[in-house]
Design a protein around this motif. Structure first.
Motif, PDB file in Angstrom:
ATOM      1  N   ALA A   1      13.041  63.867  71.901  1.00 50.33           N
ATOM      2  CA  ALA A   1      14.386  63.706  72.182  1.00 50.33           C
ATOM      3  C   ALA A   1      14.813  64.540  73.253  1.00 50.33           C
ATOM      4  CB  ALA A   1      15.341  64.203  70.830  1.00 50.33           C
ATOM      5  N   PHE A   2      14.568  64.329  74.767  1.00 53.81           N
ATOM      6  CA  PHE A   2      14.592  64.848  75.835  1.00 53.81           C
ATOM      7  C   PHE A   2      15.888  65.742  76.124  1.00 53.81           C
ATOM      8  CE2 PHE A   2      15.739  60.852  77.428  1.00 53.81           C
ATOM      9  CZ  PHE A   2      16.930  61.054  78.211  1.00 53.81           C
ATOM     10  N   ALA A   3      17.009  65.144  75.438  1.00 52.67           N
ATOM     11  CA  ALA A   3      18.109  65.685  75.718  1.00 52.67           C
ATOM     12  C   ALA A   3      18.892  66.241  74.710  1.00 52.67           C
ATOM     13  CB  ALA A   3      19.424  64.496  76.225  1.00 52.67           C
ATOM     14  N   ASN A   4      17.950  66.814  73.658  1.00 50.12           N
ATOM     15  CA  ASN A   4      18.732  67.513  72.683  1.00 50.12           C
ATOM     16  C   ASN A   4      18.968  68.958  73.226  1.00 50.12           C
ATOM     17  OD1 ASN A   4      17.730  69.772  70.651  1.00 50.12           O
ATOM     18  ND2 ASN A   4      18.219  68.102  69.358  1.00 50.12           N
ATOM     19  N   ASP A   5      20.206  69.507  72.588  1.00 48.92           N
ATOM     20  CA  ASP A   5      20.605  70.755  73.083  1.00 48.92           C
ATOM     21  C   ASP A   5      20.172  72.015  72.449  1.00 48.92           C
ATOM     22  OD1 ASP A   5      21.929  69.135  75.033  1.00 48.92           O
ATOM     23  OD2 ASP A   5      23.893  68.637  74.014  1.00 48.92           O
ATOM     24  N   GLY A   6      19.380  72.028  71.521  1.00 47.65           N
ATOM     25  CA  GLY A   6      18.949  73.024  70.845  1.00 47.65           C
ATOM     26  C   GLY A   6      18.534  74.298  71.363  1.00 47.65           C
TER      27      GLY A   6
ATOM     28  N   ARG B   1      13.731  68.263  72.720  1.00 46.98           N
ATOM     29  CA  ARG B   1      12.865  68.894  71.472  1.00 46.98           C
ATOM     30  C   ARG B   1      11.811  67.392  71.169  1.00 46.98           C
ATOM     31  NH1 ARG B   1      17.023  71.266  67.036  1.00 46.98           N
ATOM     32  NH2 ARG B   1      16.630  73.457  67.565  1.00 46.98           N
ATOM     33  N   ALA B   2      10.837  67.762  70.485  1.00 51.01           N
ATOM     34  CA  ALA B   2      10.099  67.076  70.004  1.00 51.01           C
ATOM     35  C   ALA B   2       9.592  67.028  68.590  1.00 51.01           C
ATOM     36  CB  ALA B   2       8.623  66.951  70.800  1.00 51.01           C
ATOM     37  N   TYR B   3       9.343  66.196  67.798  1.00 52.10           N
ATOM     38  CA  TYR B   3       9.178  66.124  66.325  1.00 52.10           C
ATOM     39  C   TYR B   3       7.704  65.567  65.940  1.00 52.10           C
ATOM     40  CZ  TYR B   3      14.267  66.499  66.869  1.00 52.10           C
ATOM     41  OH  TYR B   3      15.766  66.983  67.272  1.00 52.10           O
ATOM     42  N   LEU B   4       7.102  66.310  65.233  1.00 50.03           N
ATOM     43  CA  LEU B   4       5.978  65.972  64.633  1.00 50.03           C
ATOM     44  C   LEU B   4       5.955  65.530  63.296  1.00 50.03           C
ATOM     45  CD1 LEU B   4       2.710  65.381  64.952  1.00 50.03           C
ATOM     46  CD2 LEU B   4       2.398  67.724  64.558  1.00 50.03           C
ATOM     47  N   TYR B   5       5.673  64.349  62.889  1.00 58.36           N
ATOM     48  CA  TYR B   5       5.627  63.758  61.305  1.00 58.36           C
ATOM     49  C   TYR B   5       4.459  63.727  60.771  1.00 58.36           C
ATOM     50  CZ  TYR B   5      10.789  62.955  62.450  1.00 58.36           C
ATOM     51  OH  TYR B   5      12.057  63.003  62.698  1.00 58.36           O
ATOM     52  N   LEU B   6       4.023  64.045  59.942  1.00 57.72           N
ATOM     53  CA  LEU B   6       2.562  63.950  59.328  1.00 57.72           C
ATOM     54  C   LEU B   6       2.399  62.607  58.301  1.00 57.72           C
ATOM     55  CD1 LEU B   6       1.702  67.644  58.231  1.00 57.72           C
ATOM     56  CD2 LEU B   6       1.143  66.234  60.603  1.00 57.72           C
ATOM     57  N   GLY B   7       1.439  61.803  58.430  1.00 62.35           N
ATOM     58  CA  GLY B   7       1.213  60.582  57.544  1.00 62.35           C
ATOM     59  C   GLY B   7       0.343  60.933  56.301  1.00 62.35           C
TER      60      GLY B   7
ATOM     61  N   GLU C   1      13.395  57.947  72.731  1.00 61.17           N
ATOM     62  CA  GLU C   1      13.059  57.462  74.063  1.00 61.17           C
ATOM     63  C   GLU C   1      11.616  57.488  74.443  1.00 61.17           C
ATOM     64  OE1 GLU C   1      14.503  56.107  77.969  1.00 61.17           O
ATOM     65  OE2 GLU C   1      15.278  56.096  75.903  1.00 61.17           O
ATOM     66  N   SER C   2      11.074  58.460  73.640  1.00 59.63           N
ATOM     67  CA  SER C   2       9.546  58.685  73.874  1.00 59.63           C
ATOM     68  C   SER C   2       9.084  58.638  72.301  1.00 59.63           C
ATOM     69  CB  SER C   2       8.994  59.546  74.584  1.00 59.63           C
ATOM     70  OG  SER C   2       9.612  61.112  73.912  1.00 59.63           O
ATOM     71  N   CYS C   3       8.072  57.796  71.997  1.00 59.08           N
ATOM     72  CA  CYS C   3       7.455  57.947  70.805  1.00 59.08           C
ATOM     73  C   CYS C   3       6.097  57.593  70.767  1.00 59.08           C
ATOM     74  CB  CYS C   3       8.268  57.415  69.636  1.00 59.08           C
ATOM     75  SG  CYS C   3       8.337  55.683  69.989  1.00 59.08           S
ATOM     76  N   ALA C   4       5.076  58.039  69.962  1.00 58.42           N
ATOM     77  CA  ALA C   4       3.789  57.821  70.207  1.00 58.42           C
ATOM     78  C   ALA C   4       3.010  58.287  68.814  1.00 58.42           C
ATOM     79  CB  ALA C   4       3.136  58.441  71.325  1.00 58.42           C
TER      80      ALA C   4
ATOM     81  N   THR D   1      10.471  64.461  56.558  1.00 56.46           N
ATOM     82  CA  THR D   1      11.019  65.636  57.277  1.00 56.46           C
ATOM     83  C   THR D   1       9.698  66.000  58.278  1.00 56.46           C
ATOM     84  OG1 THR D   1      12.040  66.525  55.137  1.00 56.46           O
ATOM     85  CG2 THR D   1      11.672  67.971  57.024  1.00 56.46           C
ATOM     86  N   PRO D   2      10.116  66.201  59.407  1.00 53.09           N
ATOM     87  CA  PRO D   2       9.012  66.720  60.486  1.00 53.09           C
ATOM     88  C   PRO D   2       8.373  67.980  59.990  1.00 53.09           C
ATOM     89  CG  PRO D   2      11.292  67.217  61.280  1.00 53.09           C
ATOM     90  CD  PRO D   2      11.483  66.326  60.191  1.00 53.09           C
ATOM     91  N   GLU D   3       6.894  67.883  60.319  1.00 54.96           N
ATOM     92  CA  GLU D   3       6.248  69.180  59.927  1.00 54.96           C
ATOM     93  C   GLU D   3       6.576  70.248  61.059  1.00 54.96           C
ATOM     94  OE1 GLU D   3       3.146  71.518  58.211  1.00 54.96           O
ATOM     95  OE2 GLU D   3       4.409  69.710  57.349  1.00 54.96           O
ATOM     96  N   MET D   4       6.782  69.954  62.241  1.00 57.78           N
ATOM     97  CA  MET D   4       7.048  70.723  63.435  1.00 57.78           C
ATOM     98  C   MET D   4       8.188  70.220  64.108  1.00 57.78           C
ATOM     99  SD  MET D   4       3.409  71.590  64.786  1.00 57.78           S
ATOM    100  CE  MET D   4       3.906  72.543  65.787  1.00 57.78           C
ATOM    101  N   ILE D   5       9.074  71.105  64.534  1.00 56.73           N
ATOM    102  CA  ILE D   5      10.150  70.755  65.584  1.00 56.73           C
ATOM    103  C   ILE D   5       9.964  71.611  66.923  1.00 56.73           C
ATOM    104  CG2 ILE D   5      12.579  70.733  65.893  1.00 56.73           C
ATOM    105  CD1 ILE D   5      13.217  70.279  63.220  1.00 56.73           C
ATOM    106  N   LEU D   6       9.557  71.111  67.801  1.00 56.46           N
ATOM    107  CA  LEU D   6       9.217  71.655  69.020  1.00 56.46           C
ATOM    108  C   LEU D   6      10.360  71.883  69.988  1.00 56.46           C
ATOM    109  CD1 LEU D   6       5.643  70.211  69.480  1.00 56.46           C
ATOM    110  CD2 LEU D   6       6.106  72.400  68.537  1.00 56.46           C
ATOM    111  N   THR D   7      10.797  72.757  70.435  1.00 58.49           N
ATOM    112  CA  THR D   7      11.817  73.064  71.398  1.00 58.49           C
ATOM    113  C   THR D   7      11.561  73.446  72.594  1.00 58.49           C
ATOM    114  OG1 THR D   7      13.412  73.559  69.395  1.00 58.49           O
ATOM    115  CG2 THR D   7      14.298  73.967  71.509  1.00 58.49           C
ATOM    116  N   GLY D   8      12.249  72.985  73.820  1.00 56.06           N
ATOM    117  CA  GLY D   8      12.098  73.099  75.136  1.00 56.06           C
ATOM    118  C   GLY D   8      12.309  74.503  75.527  1.00 56.06           C
TER     119      GLY D   8
END
Length: 248
Positions: free
Chosen positions: A109-114, A121-127, A89-92, A135-142
């Motif tokens: 992923a604003f409605a993730n239930d982690g 949650r938000a996921y950071l993927y490295l180029g 729903e958001s990506c950048a 695989t995401p480098e970081m998984i950030l959780t609310g």
């Protein structure tokens, strides 16, 4: 769903598209979000993110590598952890947060239930030379249930003056400063250092129901270390715009 690409030039066409991207099936929701991905594979062409989020909140994000012969086939695909997460729903573009010369990508992923229902949650993927790592480098959780962490994700250039790109994640329903006041979490890029999921700064709304962080943008020079942060219970005219400046 569909997404339409118009190529720039001396006279941008008002009608007709250079490329039309279409969903795989009815109800896919392709085009929920479209965003510049930066240059994730270092070929000097800008790349494109297109999200497809269906009515049940099952999301996919498709990455198309730019080039002189742009085609309709996605070069990479990313998916959420579960239906109802609203992954994509958001990506950048995150910018180059690890200073390796390749663009990196953020997906929310604003409605993730982690952390609890709709904590987000938000996921950071490295180029890299082969594109974005699967695989995401970081998984950030609310921080708490109902925060909607990942409402907004954005690269914001260099906020702290270390010549490394930084990024932010919005949590529009964070209760840190009041019910649904909202918050924006700032993460500094790390270059050759170690990545961590601890925010380097947290900005909050000023009152309940502000929903601060529903949108964020990095300002152009000379305001190279500033952000515009949109706060509002809806996208109605009563929503407020605030400017937050990092320490110079």
């Amino acid at each position: 769903g569909a997404a339409f690409i118009y190529f720039g030039g001396p006279a941008l066409a008002q009608s007709g598209t250079a490329v039309t991207l279409v969903g795989n099936a009815p109800g896919d929701g392709l085009g929920t979000t479209v965003a510049n991905a930066g240059d994730v594979n270092g070929d000097s062409f800008s790349d494109l993110l297109v999200a497809a989020v269906n009515g049940s909140g099952l999301g996919y994000v498709f990455l198309y590598w730019g080039g002189r012969a742009f085609d309709k086939t996605p070069d990479q695909e990313f998916s959420g952890e579960a239906a109802g997460d609203w992954f994509g729903e958001s990506c950048a573009a995150a910018g180059d947060v690890n200073a390796d010369g390749y663009g990196d990508v953020l997906i929310g992923a604003f409605a993730n239930d982690g952390v609890g229902i709709d904590g987000g949650r938000a996921y950071l993927y490295l180029g890299g030379p082969a594109g974005v790592a699967p695989t995401p480098e970081m998984i950030l959780t609310g921080a708490a249930t109902g925060d909607y962490f990942g409402t907004l994700v954005a690269g914001v250039s260099d906020l702290n003056g270390d010549a490394i790109d930084d990024f932010v994640v919005g949590a529009a329903r964070s209760d840190a400063a009041g019910t649904d006041a909202g918050a924006v979490y700032v993460f500094f890029g790390w270059g050759g250092g170690a990545a961590d999921a601890i925010p380097d700064g947290i900005l909050t709304g000023s009152a309940a129901d502000d929903r601060f962080g529903i949108a964020v943008a990095s300002l152009a020079p000379p305001y190279v270390r500033r952000m515009a942060i949109w706060a509002g219970a809806s996208l109605a005219p009563r929503a407020r715009l605030a400017i937050a400046s990092a320490v110079r």
